[in-house]
Enzyme design. Structure first.
Site, mmCIF file in Angstrom:
data_model
loop_
_atom_site.group_PDB
_atom_site.id
_atom_site.type_symbol
_atom_site.label_atom_id
_atom_site.label_comp_id
_atom_site.label_asym_id
_atom_site.label_seq_id
_atom_site.Cartn_x
_atom_site.Cartn_y
_atom_site.Cartn_z
ATOM 1 N N CYS A 1 0.858 -1.190 0.000
ATOM 2 C CA CYS A 1 0.000 0.000 0.000
ATOM 3 C C CYS A 1 0.891 1.234 0.000
ATOM 4 O O CYS A 1 1.869 1.287 0.749
ATOM 5 C CB CYS A 1 -0.897 -0.011 1.236
ATOM 6 N N GLU B 1 -8.789 -0.998 -2.425
ATOM 7 C CA GLU B 1 -9.027 0.437 -2.613
ATOM 8 C C GLU B 1 -10.314 0.885 -1.920
ATOM 9 O O GLU B 1 -10.344 1.943 -1.297
ATOM 10 C CB GLU B 1 -9.072 0.784 -4.113
ATOM 11 N N HIS C 1 -10.097 1.580 1.738
ATOM 12 C CA HIS C 1 -9.584 2.910 2.095
ATOM 13 C C HIS C 1 -10.735 3.890 2.342
ATOM 14 O O HIS C 1 -10.607 4.812 3.153
ATOM 15 C CB HIS C 1 -8.704 3.468 0.968
#
Ligand code: NI
Length: 195
Positions: free
Chosen positions: A102, A145, A148
């Site tokens: 990441c 993703e 997040h």
């Protein structure tokens, strides 16, 4: 278009729930998307989410290369997606473990088990609805993703912390698992293994 600073694990912006984007076609959203893309490319990532550039909004973008070990130079536009206000649905019970990295957790890799088959819907930057199913690396990068956007980083999804390692030591695991250790730090892991 500007390359933005990338928020690192520990900064509160990465833990906040994000806001829905009201108008995906607004000029300021187009500017943010351009900045996110420039930042992702500069950092040699394969994906990025808006909170990683300190914008607490539901926007992600990612590559879904057919060859999951593809390097940035091999990535193609046809395998690139921008999702606004995405919603992920798990399809089926099977899970796969794969190594992830990441941009907000530089220098580390971790092995994360995630649902192997998902669906997602979102809006594109043109405001049109997008709906797809994904498996394999594609499913993994979407989940990484979209996590997040909920304030979740991949180490928080790990169930075996002995598999959180420095990138420079990953070769020990790669050798044991028969993986290619050539890949540099990327937003997401590349090799997968059924679990
Ligand atoms: Ni990430």
């Amino acid at each position: 278009m500007a390359i933005r600073k990338i928020a690192r694990m520990g900064h509160p912006v990465l833990r906040q729930p994000t806001a829905l984007v009201v108008d995906p076609t607004a000029p300021e959203i187009a500017r943010l998307i351009a900045d996110m893309f420039a930042t992702m490319v500069d950092a040699e990532g394969v994906g990025i989410a808006a909170p990683q550039v300190y914008e607490s909004m539901k926007i992600v973008m990612f590559y879904t290369p057919e060859d999951a070990a593809a390097r940035p130079d091999d990535l193609r536009d046809k395998d690139f997606a921008i999702l606004i206000n995405p919603v992920v649905t798990v399809l089926g019970e099977s899970r796969e473990a794969g190594w992830e990295g990441c941009l907000s957790v530089p220098g580390l890799r971790g092995r994360v088990a995630r649902p192997a088959h998902i669906g997602y819907r979102a809006l594109g930057p043109d405001g049109r609805a997008v709906e797809r199913e994904a498996r394999g690396f594609h499913a993994r990068v979407v989940q990484h993703e979209c996590d997040h956007l909920d304030g979740v980083l991949y180490p928080m999804q790990m169930d075996d912390m002995t598999k959180l390692v420095f990138t420079s030591e990953w070769k020990h695991f790669a050798a044991a698992e028969g993986l290619d250790d050539g890949e540099a730090d990327a937003e997401n892991g590349q090799e997968q293994e059924k679990e």
